[in-house]
Design an enzyme around this catalytic site. Structure first.
Site, PDB file in Angstrom:
ATOM      1  N   GLY A 202       0.538  -1.615   0.515  1.00 56.39           N
ATOM      2  CA  GLY A 202       0.168   0.419   0.139  1.00 56.39           C
ATOM      3  C   GLY A 202       0.828   1.450   0.235  1.00 56.39           C
ATOM      4  O   GLY A 202       2.238   0.721   0.011  1.00 56.39           O
ATOM      5  N   PRO A 204       2.438   5.168   0.925  1.00 56.42           N
ATOM      6  CA  PRO A 204       3.118   4.917   2.057  1.00 56.42           C
ATOM      7  C   PRO A 204       2.362   5.785   3.446  1.00 56.42           C
ATOM      8  O   PRO A 204       1.274   6.521   2.661  1.00 56.42           O
ATOM      9  CB  PRO A 204       4.286   6.081   2.219  1.00 56.42           C
ATOM     10  CG  PRO A 204       4.961   6.029   0.698  1.00 56.42           C
ATOM     11  CD  PRO A 204       3.220   5.567  -0.770  1.00 56.42           C
ATOM     12  N   GLY A 205       2.358   5.335   5.010  1.00 52.35           N
ATOM     13  CA  GLY A 205       1.312   6.427   4.764  1.00 52.35           C
ATOM     14  C   GLY A 205      -0.006   5.309   5.459  1.00 52.35           C
ATOM     15  O   GLY A 205      -1.031   6.128   6.287  1.00 52.35           O
ATOM     16  N   LYS A 208       0.713   0.583   6.851  1.00 54.16           N
ATOM     17  CA  LYS A 208       0.711  -0.422   7.362  1.00 54.16           C
ATOM     18  C   LYS A 208       2.155  -1.802   8.327  1.00 54.16           C
ATOM     19  O   LYS A 208       1.855  -2.825   8.672  1.00 54.16           O
ATOM     20  CB  LYS A 208       2.288  -1.189   5.482  1.00 54.16           C
ATOM     21  CG  LYS A 208       1.049  -0.538   4.562  1.00 54.16           C
ATOM     22  CD  LYS A 208       2.063  -1.257   2.688  1.00 54.16           C
ATOM     23  CE  LYS A 208       3.764   0.266   3.507  1.00 54.16           C
ATOM     24  NZ  LYS A 208       2.985   1.188   3.161  1.00 54.16           N
ATOM     25  N   THR A 209       2.859  -0.080   8.697  1.00 52.84           N
ATOM     26  CA  THR A 209       3.436  -0.935   9.589  1.00 52.84           C
ATOM     27  C   THR A 209       2.398  -1.091  10.870  1.00 52.84           C
ATOM     28  O   THR A 209       3.075  -1.977  11.373  1.00 52.84           O
ATOM     29  CB  THR A 209       4.918   0.947  10.198  1.00 52.84           C
ATOM     30  OG1 THR A 209       5.874   0.358   8.870  1.00 52.84           O
ATOM     31  CG2 THR A 209       5.299   0.103  11.379  1.00 52.84           C
ATOM     32  N   HIS A 425      -6.381  35.436 -13.335  1.00 52.23           N
ATOM     33  CA  HIS A 425      -5.532  33.514 -13.471  1.00 52.23           C
ATOM     34  C   HIS A 425      -6.524  32.609 -12.587  1.00 52.23           C
ATOM     35  O   HIS A 425      -6.465  31.746 -13.061  1.00 52.23           O
ATOM     36  CB  HIS A 425      -4.467  33.081 -13.654  1.00 52.23           C
ATOM     37  CG  HIS A 425      -3.491  31.607 -13.002  1.00 52.23           C
ATOM     38  ND1 HIS A 425      -2.603  32.004 -14.768  1.00 52.23           N
ATOM     39  CD2 HIS A 425      -3.659  31.142 -13.287  1.00 52.23           C
ATOM     40  CE1 HIS A 425      -2.119  30.706 -15.012  1.00 52.23           C
ATOM     41  NE2 HIS A 425      -2.495  30.485 -13.425  1.00 52.23           N
ATOM     42  N   GLU A 426      -6.530  32.208 -11.308  1.00 48.61           N
ATOM     43  CA  GLU A 426      -6.755  32.222 -10.562  1.00 48.61           C
ATOM     44  C   GLU A 426      -8.609  31.888 -10.972  1.00 48.61           C
ATOM     45  O   GLU A 426      -8.852  30.641 -10.564  1.00 48.61           O
ATOM     46  CB  GLU A 426      -6.452  31.860  -9.227  1.00 48.61           C
ATOM     47  CG  GLU A 426      -5.477  31.935  -9.108  1.00 48.61           C
ATOM     48  CD  GLU A 426      -4.750  30.616  -9.309  1.00 48.61           C
ATOM     49  OE1 GLU A 426      -5.922  29.800  -9.441  1.00 48.61           O
ATOM     50  OE2 GLU A 426      -3.517  30.746  -9.264  1.00 48.61           O
ATOM     51  N   HIS A 429      -9.227  29.262 -13.930  1.00 56.28           N
ATOM     52  CA  HIS A 429      -9.599  28.414 -13.688  1.00 56.28           C
ATOM     53  C   HIS A 429     -11.051  28.522 -12.531  1.00 56.28           C
ATOM     54  O   HIS A 429     -11.742  27.312 -12.872  1.00 56.28           O
ATOM     55  CB  HIS A 429      -7.905  28.061 -12.713  1.00 56.28           C
ATOM     56  CG  HIS A 429      -7.045  27.694 -13.180  1.00 56.28           C
ATOM     57  ND1 HIS A 429      -6.636  26.617 -13.760  1.00 56.28           N
ATOM     58  CD2 HIS A 429      -5.678  28.610 -12.396  1.00 56.28           C
ATOM     59  CE1 HIS A 429      -5.318  27.487 -13.962  1.00 56.28           C
ATOM     60  NE2 HIS A 429      -4.722  27.329 -13.155  1.00 56.28           N
ATOM     61  N   ASP A 501       0.496  24.349 -15.556  1.00 54.35           N
ATOM     62  CA  ASP A 501      -0.776  24.360 -16.129  1.00 54.35           C
ATOM     63  C   ASP A 501      -1.039  22.827 -16.611  1.00 54.35           C
ATOM     64  O   ASP A 501      -1.601  22.473 -17.380  1.00 54.35           O
ATOM     65  CB  ASP A 501      -1.211  25.251 -16.270  1.00 54.35           C
ATOM     66  CG  ASP A 501      -2.051  25.960 -14.669  1.00 54.35           C
ATOM     67  OD1 ASP A 501      -1.860  25.158 -13.295  1.00 54.35           O
ATOM     68  OD2 ASP A 501      -1.819  27.195 -14.159  1.00 54.35           O
TER      69      ASP A 501
HETATM   70  P1  ADP Z   1       3.257   2.700   5.515  1.00 50.62           P
HETATM   71  O1  ADP Z   1       3.542   2.154   7.107  1.00 50.62           O
HETATM   72  O2  ADP Z   1       2.108   2.431   5.308  1.00 50.62           O
HETATM   73  O3  ADP Z   1       4.039   4.065   5.809  1.00 50.62           O
HETATM   74  P2  ADP Z   1       2.404   3.594   9.120  1.00 50.62           P
HETATM   75  O4  ADP Z   1       1.359   2.231   9.781  1.00 50.62           O
HETATM   76  O5  ADP Z   1       3.681   4.048   9.621  1.00 50.62           O
HETATM   77  O6  ADP Z   1       2.320   3.520   7.661  1.00 50.62           O
HETATM   78  O7  ADP Z   1       1.368   4.845   9.398  1.00 50.62           O
HETATM   79  C1  ADP Z   1       2.081   5.765   9.830  1.00 50.62           C
HETATM   80  C2  ADP Z   1       0.597   6.731  11.323  1.00 50.62           C
HETATM   81  O8  ADP Z   1      -0.120   6.297  10.193  1.00 50.62           O
HETATM   82  C3  ADP Z   1       0.498   5.548  11.802  1.00 50.62           C
HETATM   83  O9  ADP Z   1       1.421   5.770  13.163  1.00 50.62           O
HETATM   84  C4  ADP Z   1      -0.945   5.509  12.802  1.00 50.62           C
HETATM   85  O10 ADP Z   1      -0.351   7.010  13.846  1.00 50.62           O
HETATM   86  C5  ADP Z   1      -1.806   6.236  11.526  1.00 50.62           C
HETATM   87  N1  ADP Z   1      -2.076   5.774  10.336  1.00 50.62           N
HETATM   88  C6  ADP Z   1      -1.847   5.210   9.469  1.00 50.62           C
HETATM   89  N2  ADP Z   1      -2.980   4.086   8.881  1.00 50.62           N
HETATM   90  C7  ADP Z   1      -3.711   4.216  10.251  1.00 50.62           C
HETATM   91  C8  ADP Z   1      -4.971   3.264  10.295  1.00 50.62           C
HETATM   92  N3  ADP Z   1      -5.689   2.941   9.722  1.00 50.62           N
HETATM   93  N4  ADP Z   1      -5.505   4.022  12.119  1.00 50.62           N
HETATM   94  C9  ADP Z   1      -5.545   4.229  12.919  1.00 50.62           C
HETATM   95  N5  ADP Z   1      -4.367   5.184  12.497  1.00 50.62           N
HETATM   96  C10 ADP Z   1      -3.296   5.107  11.676  1.00 50.62           C
HETATM   97 ZN    ZN Z   2      -3.276  28.171 -12.720  1.00 55.73          ZN
HETATM   98 MG    MG Z   3       6.133   1.567   7.154  1.00 53.82          MG
END
Ligand code: ADP
Ligand code: ZN
Ligand code: MG
Length: 613
Positions: A202, A204-205, A208-209, A425-426, A429, A501
């Site tokens: 998945g 980042p963020g 997964k960890t 410009h804005e 858009h 753009d």
């Molecule tokens: P990844 O390993 O996918 O990059 P992490 O597991 O390190 O992401 O997630 C980073 C932080 O984001 C976690 O420590 C948590 O606080 C928050 N987070 C991410 N997903 C969730 C989730 N499904 N529920 C609660 N907190 C989440």
């Molecule tokens: Zn623009």
């Molecule tokens: Mg991770």
């Protein structure tokens, strides 16, 4: 400029500081050493004899032939002598204080420093490399081949599935795994094969960890955690040795879980890339593969859980049956999951009762769990800065602006001319965004400079967008061209700010033709030589599969799409020139316009808003 995406940069400690520190200390030593010796005068032996005759010497320190001394006048001196009976008698008669020491005690500090400096530097270098590679200490130098896995005994991980919000499917899959571990007999009885490896895949963020930690917390068995980059070393063979060591430890603790985070660091496709470092990585990967093939122990099962955000670069051998044969997708959270994730994290802050988490979830499409956590944290920071009693909607709005659009640059003073141009410009858009069908819902427009942009017209999809139709893409191209067109219409020229753009509009047009088969002329064949990165939305160049002639056709067709969109968008803006002026002038005056204000100003029926309050 139009904005939809965000970027996050992570910081890592820099090992250079360790070296700098060591150099500073060594340099300080040298300075000190020089300073204490500086003021002594080097004199000739003959002069020393003279001084001795004249009884001007107060004390001396003799080391073999080398003498440091002090005159009665207080001055320091140094010299080399030929020791003789007469000299000693003379000195003694004059009551000179004499100290004698063996040769090597002289300036031992400097001596030590000079002999050990190279070694010290080397040690320092290794130490800081090690500790920056995975949090460790000097002891690690002597255990290069040992795995750096962190060991958690049962009941020590306090993350549970309830702490991971949303991602229900992934949790279901992982629950099966835990069940296997706890109760292998139950499955083996019916002939079911116990899985060996689970790959969490998945962006980042997305958590997964966190999920892997929750597995450890729920499974109640020993848990080894290591990051793929911990295997990677400059010395060939070290990574493989670490893999061996890790599994040797794991076998002793079976049944247990081994978690390898960011496995792409070791698991990349073999035989690509340059340089000798590759060799090392291949060895490491081979070792990992062979360990995974042979680790059923009599004590019980080892399950390897790994995580990656680059499943596309993983060596195919890793994904074969008997290795990571289960792939668990950890998706971007949808609106319901976002609400649940917010619920988990708002427990840490004091929330104003006016805040509706449903609305915040709706207003944050594309945010990951980590982004949402960050949003709450930023909001709380803003609330404390403003000395509020609780975190209110206003704080959330500001925090979201900051995360999506970048921080405001209040110090950047624009000239009136620049401001007027940015307003047009804005407004270009914005007006197209509002007038055209099948566009994302307009949210707000500002000409307050943020990050690297002078202004932003911000829209978001109504729900969670997973695909786009042809008419949506065409509208998007037109909206992107709107900024350029408005400048051209009003000032007969355009500034450099339009380049991004145009680049994006061109890219969409090319994708429509080459990837999505949306061209009437070329039909539904893929001519694409780029592959989109599965999570980062970036393109990866691949070798071309088709002829120059076809490439030319793709270019021509994309150009045709852009030209058509350009003409239609221009016509629409000219037709509504009065509205464009109205909007631009209002924007110039107010600097920020929300969707409600824009729709009112233009006399259009309001639409659902993305505001968080
Ligand atoms: P990844 O390993 O996918 O990059 P992490 O597991 O390190 O992401 O997630 C980073 C932080 O984001 C976690 O420590 C948590 O606080 C928050 N987070 C991410 N997903 C969730 C989730 N499904 N529920 C609660 N907190 C989440
Ligand atoms: Zn623009
Ligand atoms: Mg991770």
């Amino acid at each position: 400029m139009r904005k939809k995406k965000k970027f996050i940069i992570k910081k890592t400690p820099n090992p250079i500081w360790g070296l700098v520190l060591i150099f500073a200390v060594a340099f300080g030593f040298l300075l000190y050493y020089n300073a204490i010796n500086k003021e002594s005068l080097v004199i000739k032996y003959s002069e020393f004899l003279n001084l001795s005759e004249k009884n001007e010497i107060a004390k001396i320190h003799v080391q073999d032939q080398y003498v440091q001394g002090k005159l009665k006048s207080g001055k320091n001196f140094e010299t080399y002598i030929i020791p003789s009976e007469k000299l000693w008698n003379n000195l003694k008669a004059n009551n000179v204080e004499i100290k004698v020491s063996p040769l090597d005690s002289q300036s031992w500090g400097a001596y030590l420093l000079f002999s050990f400096l190279p070694l010290l530097l080397l040690l320092g270098f290794i130490f800081f490399r090690q500790s920056s590679a995975g949090g460790g200490g000097a002891g690690k130098i002597f255990s290069v081949g040992k795995s750096k896995a962190k060991y958690f005994s049962p009941n020590t991980v306090n993350v549970l599935f309830k702490d991971v919000a949303g991602v229900e499917e992934a949790k279901e899959d992982l629950k099966d795994i835990i069940e296997f571990l706890k109760n292998p007999k139950k499955f083996e009885r019916l002939g079911a094969k116990v899985p060996k490896g689970v790959l969490l895949s998945g962006a980042p963020g997305t958590g997964k960890t966190l999920l892997a930690k929750a597995v450890a917390g729920e499974a109640n068995c020993p848990f080894f955690s290591i990051s793929g980059s911990d295997f990677v070393e400059v010395f060939v063979g070290v990574g493989a040795a670490r893999v061996r060591d890790l599994f040797a430890q794991a076998k002793k603790s079976a049944p247990c879980i081994v978690f390898i985070d960011e496995i792409d660091a070791v698991g990349r496709q073999r035989g690509i890339g340059l340089g000798g470092g590759n060799d090392e990585r291949e060895q490491t990967l081979n070792q990992l593969l062979s360990e995974m093939d042979g680790f059923t122990t009599e004590h019980g099962q080892i399950i390897v859980v790994a995580a990656t955000n680059r499943p596309d670069v993983l060596d195919k051998a890793l994904l074969r049956p008997g290795r990571f044969d289960r792939i668990v997708e950890v998706p971007y959270p949808d609106v319901n999951s976002r609400e649940k994730i917010l619920e988990v994290h708002v427990k840490k802050v004091k929330l104003n009762e006016s805040v509706d988490l449903k609305k915040i979830a709706r207003g944050t499409p594309g945010f990951t769990g980590a982004d949402l956590e960050n949003l709450i944290n930023e909001s709380a920071l803003l609330a404390s800065k403003a000395e509020k009693d609780s975190v209110d909607v206003e704080c959330f709005e500001k925090a979201r602006d900051k995360i999506v659009l970048g921080a405001e640059r209040k110090s950047l003073a624009l000239t009136e001319k620049d401001k007027l141009r940015t307003s047009y410009h804005e407004s270009g858009h914005t007006l197209l965004n509002v007038l055209l069908p099948d566009t994302d819902t307009f949210h707000k427009v500002t000409i307050i400079p943020r990050g690297r942009t002078l202004g932003v017209s911000w829209s978001m999809p109504e729900g969670d967008k997973v695909s786009a139709s042809k008419s949506e893409l065409l509208s998007e191209i037109k909206v992107l061209l709107g900024g350029f067109l408005a400048e051209e219409i009003q000032f007969n020229e355009h500034a450099t700010g339009v380049s991004n753009d145009i680049e994006r509009a061109t890219k969409i047009a090319r994708l429509m033709v080459a990837r999505y088969g949306m061209s009437d002329k070329l039909g539904s064949i893929t001519y694409d030589d780029t592959k989109e990165h599965p999570y980062l939305g970036r393109d990866i160049q691949q070798s071309r599969q088709h002829s120059d002639h076809t490439a030319q056709k793709v270019d021509d067709e994309a150009e045709r799409i852009i030209k058509t969109c350009y003409a239609q968008a221009e016509a629409l803006l000219l037709e509504n020139k009065d509205k464009l002026d109205l909007l631009a002038n209002m924007l110039l005056e107010k600097e920020v316009l929300h969707s409600k204000e824009v729709y009112e100003l233009l006399g259009l029926p309001p639409v659902k808003s993305h505001s968080l309050g």
